[in-house]
Design an enzyme around this catalytic site. Structure first.
Site, PDB file in Angstrom:
ATOM      1  N   ASN A 210       0.842  -1.202   0.000  1.00  0.00           N
ATOM      2  CA  ASN A 210       0.000   0.000   0.000  1.00  0.00           C
ATOM      3  C   ASN A 210       0.870   1.242   0.000  1.00  0.00           C
ATOM      4  OD1 ASN A 210       0.519   0.735   2.920  1.00  0.00           O
ATOM      5  ND2 ASN A 210      -0.410  -1.287   3.181  1.00  0.00           N
ATOM      6  N   LYS A 289       8.999 -16.687 -10.913  1.00  0.00           N
ATOM      7  CA  LYS A 289       8.227 -15.555 -11.427  1.00  0.00           C
ATOM      8  C   LYS A 289       7.065 -16.050 -12.282  1.00  0.00           C
ATOM      9  CE  LYS A 289       8.534 -11.632 -14.577  1.00  0.00           C
ATOM     10  NZ  LYS A 289       9.389 -10.891 -15.529  1.00  0.00           N
ATOM     11  N   ILE A 308      -3.263  -8.082  13.818  1.00  0.00           N
ATOM     12  CA  ILE A 308      -2.313  -7.773  14.894  1.00  0.00           C
ATOM     13  C   ILE A 308      -2.979  -6.985  16.009  1.00  0.00           C
ATOM     14  CG2 ILE A 308      -0.162  -6.598  15.474  1.00  0.00           C
ATOM     15  CD1 ILE A 308       0.741  -7.114  12.573  1.00  0.00           C
ATOM     16  N   PHE A 324      -5.447   2.702  14.585  1.00  0.00           N
ATOM     17  CA  PHE A 324      -5.641   3.715  13.544  1.00  0.00           C
ATOM     18  C   PHE A 324      -6.707   3.210  12.587  1.00  0.00           C
ATOM     19  CE2 PHE A 324      -2.146   6.077  15.035  1.00  0.00           C
ATOM     20  CZ  PHE A 324      -2.091   7.279  14.337  1.00  0.00           C
ATOM     21  N   LYS A 338     -14.917   0.236  14.717  1.00  0.00           N
ATOM     22  CA  LYS A 338     -13.658  -0.481  14.963  1.00  0.00           C
ATOM     23  C   LYS A 338     -13.255  -0.377  16.430  1.00  0.00           C
ATOM     24  CE  LYS A 338      -8.955  -0.856  13.053  1.00  0.00           C
ATOM     25  NZ  LYS A 338      -8.017  -0.325  12.028  1.00  0.00           N
ATOM     26  N   LYS A 342     -13.187  -4.005  18.438  1.00  0.00           N
ATOM     27  CA  LYS A 342     -11.900  -4.523  18.907  1.00  0.00           C
ATOM     28  C   LYS A 342     -11.619  -4.171  20.364  1.00  0.00           C
ATOM     29  CE  LYS A 342      -9.727  -4.787  14.371  1.00  0.00           C
ATOM     30  NZ  LYS A 342      -8.492  -4.616  13.586  1.00  0.00           N
TER      31      LYS A 342
END
Length: 407
Positions: A210, A289, A308, A324, A338, A342
């Site tokens: 990302n 590849k 995690i 975050f 969230k 969590k």
């Protein structure tokens, strides 16, 4: 927070070409709300007049050891008692040497001996003078006495040489002083931070990742260090220099990051998950590849990576846990969901997308916790990191370092 506001700062100016930066330093300190008085050596006055500093500081400039206008002609004692912080910029090799041996033959050296205020030096000299063994020995001796020396910048010098010895820029000095004055509220505490992007291999050549640069996580690490924390920074892909005084653990994939976090989590007081961790990875990594075929489409099966943040939040004895939420829409709603799902102590939410959030120097943060929220607004990530950590510390202290949330 601005720890320079209303701070009584004594700026000592010694004789070097870098004196031309010092009036701007006065201006920058005043912008932060500091009250600045200036003391100049005789050599400094050969470069810039006292009138210049009087104009920018709004205060009388002091140049003489025995000032007949002060009570009992003890001007150095008056200034020594007044100052809450002494910054000498520029600091020449000569002044470093005289301060090292305890000379008191002018106003500036005398008040340094007479004051109990912390002293910060911003060295500025020829690169060879800075590298000279005696200069480095003198600097080491001053540091052993509790005097702080800023690292000089590198680059071209007035003499035409190139190297270390340039006085740091005024804004950099102001930032150093802010960090220097920041109360060490996390002294004795361990803060574990994740940052950067993970990479998930498709084959030996390609991977999924990302746009995260790690700037937010690294800024939080620097803010935590300034608060006196013992910082472990677990970083995925990032081109940023490692924060000084942090233990850097470089990882590649989400699994690598998970293992590094779980290995270090037991001793952590605070865990801040600022990394952009891949949610999925290829179910099978090709040994060779992958070659282009005649097929118009390539189907790449993906599997979930380990959550995690979720795993940390489920620990029986977990640290104060901050997540975050990087979203492209409905930022607040997704962040609240969230936080609740969590069972986090706190979450920092920001909108990401094209030219927004990732790989930018600026960001905008909305911080949420059970029963409260605070919009930190838009600004530089390094400033937002300080404000975010301030909230984290306050909430951490409020919970008395225990996590009452059960999985």
């Amino acid at each position: 927070m601005n720890y320079l506001k209303n701070k009584r700062i004594l700026l000592g100016v010694t004789g070097g070409i870098a004196v031309y930066k010092s009036p701007d330093l006065v201006r920058r300190l005043k912008e932060q709300g500091a009250i600045v008085k200036v003391v100049m050596t005789k050599a400094a006055q050969a470069f810039v007049t006292p009138l210049t500093f009087q104009a920018v500081s709004g205060q009388a400039v002091h140049t003489e050891l025995l000032d007949a206008d002060t009570e009992s002609a003890m001007g150095h004692i008056d200034l020594a008692r007044w100052a809450e912080l002494i910054i000498i910029a520029p600091t020449t090799a000569d002044f470093i040497a005289r301060l090292t041996v305890g000379m008191a033959d002018d106003l500036l050296t005398t008040l340094c001996l007479a004051s109990t205020a912390p002293i910060v030096l911003a060295p500025a000299m020829n690169q060879q003078m800075w590298r000279a063994a005696i200069t480095q020995e003198n600097c080491h001796r001053l540091q052993q006495r509790g005097i702080t020396l800023l690292t000089p910048d590198e680059g071209s010098q007035a003499c035409g040489e190139v190297g270390a010895g340039r006085m740091p820029e005024p804004l950099a000095i102001v930032a150093h002083l802010q960090n220097f004055l920041t109360p060490h509220r996390l002294a004795g505490r361990k803060v574990l931070i994740t940052a950067g992007a993970t990479r998930e291999d498709i084959d030996p050549v390609r991977f999924i990742s990302n746009r995260s640069s790690g700037k937010m996580g690294y800024a939080i690490a620097n803010a935590a260090i300034a608060e006196g924390a013992d910082v472990i920074l677990i970083s995925g892909n990032s081109n940023l220099p490692p924060p000084a005084n942090a233990q850097l653990i470089s990882v590649y994939s989400a699994q690598d990051m998970y293992e590094a976090v779980m290995f270090n989590i037991e001793s952590a007081d605070i865990f801040i998950a600022a990394a952009a961790v891949a949610d999925y990875r290829p179910a099978q990594v090709a040994i060779q590849k992958l070659k282009k075929t005649a097929q118009a489409e390539l189907h790449l099966p993906l599997e979930r990576t380990t959550d995690i943040l979720g795993e940390v939040a489920k620990l029986e004895k977990r640290p104060f846990t901050v997540g975050f939420a990087a979203e492209t829409q409905n930022v607040a709603n997704y962040a609240w969901e969230k936080l609740s799902r969590k069972k986090l102590n706190m979450i920092a939410a920001n909108q990401v997308g094209k030219n927004q959030g990732f790989d930018m120097d600026e960001n905008a943060l909305l911080v949420l916790w059970e029963g409260g929220e605070q919009d930190l607004g838009y600004g530089l990530k390094q400033d937002l990191a300080v404000d975010l950590l301030d909230l984290v510390i306050k909430r951490f202290m409020l919970t008395k370092h225990t996590d009452k949330v059960t999985a």
